[in-house]
Design an enzyme around this catalytic site. Structure first.
Site, PDB file in Angstrom:
ATOM      1  N   HIS A 176      -7.784   2.905  48.963  1.00 19.75           N
ATOM      2  CA  HIS A 176      -6.812   3.540  48.063  1.00 19.75           C
ATOM      3  C   HIS A 176      -5.397   3.451  48.661  1.00 19.75           C
ATOM      4  O   HIS A 176      -5.109   4.077  49.684  1.00 19.75           O
ATOM      5  CB  HIS A 176      -7.237   5.000  47.901  1.00 19.75           C
ATOM      6  CG  HIS A 176      -6.401   5.794  46.948  1.00 19.75           C
ATOM      7  ND1 HIS A 176      -6.523   5.707  45.578  1.00 19.75           N
ATOM      8  CD2 HIS A 176      -5.438   6.720  47.174  1.00 19.75           C
ATOM      9  CE1 HIS A 176      -5.680   6.544  45.001  1.00 19.75           C
ATOM     10  NE2 HIS A 176      -5.007   7.175  45.954  1.00 19.75           N
ATOM     11  N   GLU A 231      -9.715   6.269  51.169  1.00 18.72           N
ATOM     12  CA  GLU A 231      -8.271   6.168  51.375  1.00 18.72           C
ATOM     13  C   GLU A 231      -8.023   5.624  52.783  1.00 18.72           C
ATOM     14  O   GLU A 231      -8.944   5.468  53.586  1.00 18.72           O
ATOM     15  CB  GLU A 231      -7.598   7.546  51.175  1.00 18.72           C
ATOM     16  CG  GLU A 231      -6.079   7.433  51.129  1.00 18.72           C
ATOM     17  CD  GLU A 231      -5.373   8.538  50.343  1.00 18.72           C
ATOM     18  OE1 GLU A 231      -6.050   9.416  49.789  1.00 18.72           O
ATOM     19  OE2 GLU A 231      -4.126   8.494  50.295  1.00 18.72           O
ATOM     20  N   ASP A 245      -0.684   7.430  49.275  1.00 20.06           N
ATOM     21  CA  ASP A 245       0.536   7.985  48.680  1.00 20.06           C
ATOM     22  C   ASP A 245       1.717   7.720  49.618  1.00 20.06           C
ATOM     23  O   ASP A 245       1.538   7.323  50.771  1.00 20.06           O
ATOM     24  CB  ASP A 245       0.389   9.485  48.409  1.00 20.06           C
ATOM     25  CG  ASP A 245       0.203  10.288  49.686  1.00 20.06           C
ATOM     26  OD1 ASP A 245      -0.706   9.935  50.467  1.00 20.06           O
ATOM     27  OD2 ASP A 245       0.967  11.237  49.929  1.00 20.06           O
ATOM     28  N   ASP A 256     -16.505   1.383  48.247  1.00 20.83           N
ATOM     29  CA  ASP A 256     -15.274   0.615  48.487  1.00 20.83           C
ATOM     30  C   ASP A 256     -14.587   0.344  47.148  1.00 20.83           C
ATOM     31  O   ASP A 256     -14.530  -0.788  46.676  1.00 20.83           O
ATOM     32  CB  ASP A 256     -15.606  -0.695  49.216  1.00 20.83           C
ATOM     33  CG  ASP A 256     -14.339  -1.438  49.619  1.00 20.83           C
ATOM     34  OD1 ASP A 256     -13.271  -0.803  49.680  1.00 20.83           O
ATOM     35  OD2 ASP A 256     -14.422  -2.662  49.868  1.00 20.83           O
TER      36      ASP A 256
HETATM   37  O1  9MR Z   1      -7.097  14.164  55.451  1.00 26.09           O
HETATM   38  C1  9MR Z   1      -6.981  15.194  54.484  1.00 26.09           C
HETATM   39  C2  9MR Z   1      -8.303  15.898  54.339  1.00 26.09           C
HETATM   40  O2  9MR Z   1      -8.633  16.550  55.544  1.00 26.09           O
HETATM   41  C3  9MR Z   1      -8.240  16.890  53.183  1.00 26.09           C
HETATM   42  O3  9MR Z   1      -9.537  17.426  52.973  1.00 26.09           O
HETATM   43  C4  9MR Z   1      -7.733  16.196  51.916  1.00 26.09           C
HETATM   44  C5  9MR Z   1      -7.625  17.119  50.716  1.00 26.09           C
HETATM   45  O4  9MR Z   1      -6.647  18.057  50.926  1.00 26.09           O
HETATM   46  O5  9MR Z   1      -6.476  15.622  52.162  1.00 26.09           O
HETATM   47  C6  9MR Z   1      -6.501  14.626  53.164  1.00 26.09           C
HETATM   48  O6  9MR Z   1      -5.218  14.162  53.355  1.00 26.09           O
HETATM   49  C7  9MR Z   1      -4.629  13.406  52.323  1.00 26.09           C
HETATM   50  C8  9MR Z   1      -3.281  14.058  52.041  1.00 26.09           C
HETATM   51  O7  9MR Z   1      -3.496  15.317  51.460  1.00 26.09           O
HETATM   52  C9  9MR Z   1      -2.378  13.206  51.170  1.00 26.09           C
HETATM   53  N1  9MR Z   1      -2.270  11.861  51.673  1.00 26.09           N
HETATM   54  C10 9MR Z   1      -3.564  11.214  51.861  1.00 26.09           C
HETATM   55  C11 9MR Z   1      -4.428  11.982  52.819  1.00 26.09           C
HETATM   56  C12 9MR Z   1      -5.739  11.262  53.105  1.00 26.09           C
HETATM   57  O8  9MR Z   1      -6.616  11.280  52.039  1.00 26.09           O
END
Ligand code: 9MR
Length: 623
Positions: free
Chosen positions: A534, A591, A202, A582
């Protein structure tokens, strides 16, 4: 994040499923437990990039056999270089696989295209040499330039297919990030919060998460100041993929500054309510469509309410940048210190403004209800930089001080929500005004934590220094592995003991292919590397006109939680270390993000130093 898939409006059934290959999760009886059938290629698992000439060289074979087997190391020309017998290791609890290990550490003959053969099965090819981590150091750091906001990504620096116009700058819809309003009810003014790095797949920008990421880049540089054998040159001016060559500032600090300038813009200005605090985050009103190149995002961006956690992230990182930039830009250093001190004061005045973990429309929540670790980290950085008694007391009186479990949680030493260890690592390695006795106590805490991670690595048939509570792998587990490796590498820097170094390098083996899935989690590295992570611009799997992720991008990795529809569909019943696919829409396993690439860059830098100076960091931290 669930919203991302919904926003994309994808027919999940149409997504590609890898062809079924070798049967996985073999029990000694040959019976296959319930779970997905995944293509894992050869059962012989190695680091698909390679092994340092003077480092440990181990691998793992998945087999039904319970008696030792014969292994052979073959050169690219098919000649036997070494051989021996494997060691049965029983069932690996992270995968349910019956495994055996092999060890060819005594081989120091450099070469490319080696393979290991066990039971007639051949591993992926790999190199033995000194430069195993040189390009990874550069590529893992280039990730940050590639994900800069507010500046065009230059073809001359990254190559044509990765070039793109500036995202969210003045020319963008709604003025991009140069003129951003608050969420309704949060504030009645607008701010310029341009620059910084996009978080991940994102295009949100979060102070919590930006903080740990920029801190680890700065620490990769600071280590070259504090540790003999750590080389500053490969991080220096003209060496990395950044546009600021020739300005006399080490390139890694130029990259860090891009984020620091953004973080400082997130501070609430004087004269406004909650002045000195930091807005928690800025992102689109709704989840951005998938894919979307950053300059084509049409949505309104908004500032979300300030939080104590964000404010302390700002205080900690600005304090660190104040000391690191002093020789290069004293004015910026002074401004950093001012920002750090005003942020600290604001956090003390508002110690419990907690960002909600439910605020995840259009961006991640990064909500964290316990800010004791953020207070510890900020106090430590401010103390190291200033030597002031206020910060000394805040460190020494913190309930976390000296508590190894609190500073370095067993499952994962550091994360965006667990940052106390960042402060402890710096107190242990960066010269400061603690007494010798106090500093030695901090060092002993780091070493005790490292002993645990080293034991976890030694116990694992795949050598991974990660043993989360209950065995469940978390979202971003690969970053947990790496952050445990940062503690191990620091213990190696402090003591020179090879068991810490070995656990770090075994961790790299795991990340680069010696794992239950035979998967290298870093784009462009290893035969079977992740390349569909992602990301809204590197979205080749969805739109062939767009590129795959750039080399050096780390996938989040196995996540037992299966927190996205693709993972739920494809991976039901998976063993923890095998809960990964993947696939571009499996955002909970695949991601990419700044706080995962940052420890990859830190560790690649450490490992590349090892390759060029076997004594690198050997008990050589300067006090
Ligand atoms: O790294 C984050 C992880 O610890 C959480 O469990 C998850 C769900 O809240 O979110 C991850 O962070 C994401 C963030 O919320 C938005 N940008 C992408 C991040 C990586 O997936």
């Amino acid at each position: 994040m669930v919203g991302a898939a919904v926003a994309a409006g994808l027919a999940l059934g149409a997504l590609t499923v890898p062809a079924a290959g070798a049967v996985e999760r073999l029990a000694p009886s040959g019976a296959k437990p319930a779970g997905p059938t995944l293509d894992t290629g050869s059962p012989v698992r190695v680091n698909q990039v390679g092994y340092l000439t003077h480092g440990p060289k181990k691998g793992t074979v998945v087999t039904t056999a319970t008696k030792p087997l014969t292994w052979t190391l073959r050169t690219a020309h098919g000649i036997k270089e070494a051989g021996g017998t494997t060691t049965p290791a029983g069932i690996d609890p992270s995968s349910g696989q019956n495994v055996q290990t092999f060890d060819f550490s005594k081989v120091t003959q450099k070469g490319k295209g080696y393979t290991v053969i066990v039971d007639g099965k051949e591993s992926e090819p790999f190199t033995i040499g000194d430069d195993i981590y040189s390009s990874l150091r550069r590529d893992s750091l280039a990730y940050f330039y590639q994900n800069r906001s507010g500046i065009k990504i230059d073809a001359d620096i990254v190559g044509g297919k990765y070039a793109r116009p500036a995202g969210h700058d003045k020319a963008a819809a709604h003025g991009g990030d140069t003129d951003v309003p608050c969420r309704p009810g949060v504030c009645d003014y607008r701010r310029n919060v341009s620059g910084g790095w996009y978080d991940a797949g994102d295009q949100g920008k979060y102070v919590v998460n930006g903080g740990i990421s920029v801190a680890q880049l700065m620490s990769a540089f600071e280590r070259t100041r504090t540790t003999k054998g750590a080389d500053a040159k490969p991080l220096g001016d003209g060496r990395l993929r950044v546009p600021e060559h020739g300005n006399g500032v080490p390139d890694i600090l130029d990259e860090a500054r891009w984020e620091m300038d953004f973080l400082m813009r997130m501070q609430v200005p004087q004269g406004k309510p909650l002045a000195g605090m930091a807005f928690h985050k800025v992102h689109d009103d709704q989840w951005t469509g998938f894919p979307t190149r950053p300059d084509q995002d049409k949505q309104q961006r908004e500032l979300h309410a300030p939080s104590t956690a964000a404010t302390l992230n700002l205080a900690a990182t600005a304090a660190q940048s104040a000391r690191l930039f002093k020789p290069y830009d004293p004015k910026f250093a002074a401004r950093s210190l001012h920002v750090a001190e005003t942020a600290w004061a604001a956090a003390k005045a508002h110690p419990d403004v907690i960002a909600s973990d439910q605020d995840s429309t259009g961006g991640g929540a990064y909500g964290d209800s316990d800010v004791s670790d953020e207070f510890y980290w900020a106090a430590a950085e401010l103390f190291i930089t200033t030597g002031d008694n206020t910060y000394r007391q805040a460190v020494l009186q913190s309930p976390l001080h000296g508590d190894v479990d609190a500073l370095f949680p067993r499952g994962g030493a550091l994360s965006w929500s667990q940052v106390a260890g960042l402060g402890a690592l710096d107190l242990a390695t960066v010269p400061n005004k603690l007494t010798d006795k106090q500093r030695d106590a901090v060092r002993r805490t780091v070493i005790r934590a490292a002993d645990r991670y080293a034991a976890d690595s030694a116990k694992s048939a795949y050598g991974v220094p990660y043993a989360p509570k209950g065995g469940a792998y978390e979202w971003g587990s690969n970053s947990q592995v790496l952050n445990n490796m940062v503690v191990l590498a620091t213990a190696h820097d402090l003591t020179g003991k090879s068991r810490y170094r070995d656990a770090v390098l075994r961790g790299m083996d795991y990340l680069l292919g010696a794992n239950p899935l035979n998967q290298s989690y870093v784009t462009g590295y290893g035969e079977r590397n992740s390349h569909h992570q992602h990301h809204r611009f590197w979205a080749h799997q969805i739109d062939p006109k767009l590129p795959n992720p750039a080399p050096g991008s780390l996938a989040g990795g196995p996540n037992s939680g299966l927190q996205d529809p693709v993972a739920q569909k494809k991976l039901k019943g998976c063993a923890p270390a095998m809960c990964y696919t993947d696939d571009i829409m499996s955002f909970s396993t695949n991601e990419i993000t700044i706080n995962w690439n940052a420890p990859l860059a830190w560790i690649s830098s450490y490992a590349d130093d090892l390759g060029h100076n076997a004594a690198g960091g050997a008990g050589a931290t300067r006090s």
